[in-house]
Design a protein around this motif. Structure first.
Motif, PDB file in Angstrom:
ATOM      1  N   ALA A   1       0.826  -1.210   0.000  1.00  0.00           N
ATOM      2  CA  ALA A   1       0.000   0.000   0.000  1.00  0.00           C
ATOM      3  C   ALA A   1       0.861   1.260   0.000  1.00  0.00           C
ATOM      4  N   GLU A   2       1.932   1.266   0.774  1.00  0.00           N
ATOM      5  CA  GLU A   2       2.801   2.441   0.827  1.00  0.00           C
ATOM      6  C   GLU A   2       3.513   2.671  -0.508  1.00  0.00           C
TER       7      GLU A   2
ATOM      8  N   TYR B   1       2.295   1.994  -3.422  1.00  0.00           N
ATOM      9  CA  TYR B   1       1.301   2.527  -4.348  1.00  0.00           C
ATOM     10  C   TYR B   1       0.424   3.591  -3.680  1.00  0.00           C
ATOM     11  N   ALA B   2       1.008   4.325  -2.756  1.00  0.00           N
ATOM     12  CA  ALA B   2       0.252   5.316  -1.984  1.00  0.00           C
ATOM     13  C   ALA B   2      -0.425   6.359  -2.867  1.00  0.00           C
TER      14      ALA B   2
ATOM     15  N   ARG C   1      -4.430   5.016  -5.836  1.00  0.00           N
ATOM     16  CA  ARG C   1      -5.526   4.368  -5.112  1.00  0.00           C
ATOM     17  C   ARG C   1      -6.267   3.349  -5.979  1.00  0.00           C
TER      18      ARG C   1
ATOM     19  N   THR D   1      -4.419   0.215  -4.919  1.00  0.00           N
ATOM     20  CA  THR D   1      -4.642  -0.193  -3.524  1.00  0.00           C
ATOM     21  C   THR D   1      -6.093  -0.616  -3.283  1.00  0.00           C
ATOM     22  N   SER D   2      -7.017  -0.050  -4.053  1.00  0.00           N
ATOM     23  CA  SER D   2      -8.426  -0.434  -3.888  1.00  0.00           C
ATOM     24  C   SER D   2      -8.720  -1.812  -4.464  1.00  0.00           C
TER      25      SER D   2
ATOM     26  N   LEU E   1      -5.390   1.376   7.380  1.00  0.00           N
ATOM     27  CA  LEU E   1      -5.092   1.044   5.991  1.00  0.00           C
ATOM     28  C   LEU E   1      -6.336   1.159   5.113  1.00  0.00           C
TER      29      LEU E   1
ATOM     30  N   GLN F   1      -6.862   5.037   4.753  1.00  0.00           N
ATOM     31  CA  GLN F   1      -5.820   5.735   4.020  1.00  0.00           C
ATOM     32  C   GLN F   1      -5.664   5.285   2.580  1.00  0.00           C
ATOM     33  N   TYR F   2      -5.841   3.977   2.342  1.00  0.00           N
ATOM     34  CA  TYR F   2      -5.547   3.441   1.010  1.00  0.00           C
ATOM     35  C   TYR F   2      -6.741   2.791   0.316  1.00  0.00           C
TER      36      TYR F   2
END
Length: 302
Positions: free
Chosen positions: A248-249, A251-252, A255, A258-259, A285, A288-289
């Motif tokens: 996740a970090e 690909y911060a 989204r 991360t989704s 998480l 945020q993501y």
């Protein structure tokens, strides 16, 4: 599916000896007439983290409820055999002499620490705990863990020693993922992690800290090729959590990727004592993501 779930997985044998003969099992898989994974239009990755014997309930670093996690995740893979494009699994692999094992450290009396002992930078500075060798790099390691805001160094029971049964994939999980590989003509990806004696590697992407700053860029890049990334494993509080955080970090700022991450909440469990903090970190998480936490028996691939 021609083969029944029970012909692949014996839930009563989870965490124990595998009665299935791998040649017979994979011969059975070869008789399935499923679409080859390369033809999938909706590409789905299943990532299984550290489903190994030493993390089972009777293992060297036992995770409570891990047997039920395996029962749930093998059923999920079976039910979605034709939808899962690729399976990747991580395999935690260590030697006895590693910085998080008891043999690495001694106190003033020459005794090794007990499992779950926390060794802080201050403990090393004041001589409460001293490495048997590699003093400067060991000191540097614990200082950098704290500087980077990582978990403090925790001494774990000896576990997942290379070449031992404890390091092997849990037998029934192994049956299912190898069956999938043959039935869908899909290469099973095995990611070995944790061999560096001077670092911890909870996550599959990079160590907590190491001087070489290793990062599994190839795997990170491969994630762009999937429409769904489904994750489960042991332990939820450590190796699963850190793996998800690292992905996740990375690909911060994207989204959309991360989704695509879905965590199977009933296919992973925390180490005792870390339940509350783990749940809080996963909530963060989500916020945020935009990662998704779902149940394996209600999650729809559509």
């Amino acid at each position: 599916m021609k083969a029944s779930f029970e012909s692949i997985v014996d839930v009563t044998a989870i965490g124990g000896q595998n009665s299935a003969k791998i040649h017979e099992l994979l011969t059975l898989a070869s008789k399935e007439e499923l679409v080859q994974s390369v033809q999938d239009t909706d590409r789905v990755l299943f990532l299984g983290i550290d489903f190994q014997n030493d993390f089972m309930e009777n293992g060297g670093l036992a995770v409570p409820n891990s047997h039920q996690d395996v029962a749930n995740v093998t059923r999920f893979i079976y039910d979605n055999m034709e939808r899962i494009t690729t399976i990747a699994v991580s395999i935690d692999t260590h030697e006895p002499q590693q910085i998080f094992h008891p043999s690495w450290w001694v106190d003033l009396s020459g005794h090794n620490p007990e499992p779950l002992t926390i060794i802080s930078a201050e403990d090393v500075d004041n001589g409460k705990w001293k490495p048997v060798e590699h003093y400067e790099v060991s000191k540097d390691y614990v200082h950098n863990l704290e500087k980077l805001g990582k978990k403090q160094l925790c001494i774990w029971p000896y576990h997942c020693l290379q070449g031992t049964n404890g390091a092997a994939l849990e037998s029934q999980f192994s049956n299912m993922i190898h069956f999938h590989s043959i039935a869908r003509k899909s290469k099973l990806q095995k990611i070995v992690k944790g061999l560096d004696p001077l670092s911890e590697m909870y996550g599959i992407i990079k160590a907590e800290y190491d001087r070489s700053d290793y990062c599994n860029h190839e795997f990170l890049q491969s994630l762009k090729g999937y429409d769904k990334i489904i994750i489960a494993g042991e332990a939820k509080s450590h190796c699963v959590l850190e793996s998800v955080k690292q992905i996740a970090e990375h690909y911060a700022k994207d989204r959309e990727i991360t989704s695509r991450i879905f965590l199977l909440e009933d296919c992973m469990s925390p180490i005792t004592g870390f339940e509350e903090s783990t749940n809080e970190e996963f909530k963060q998480l989500q916020i945020q993501y935009g990662i998704n936490i779902v149940s394996s028996n209600s999650f729809s691939m559509d």
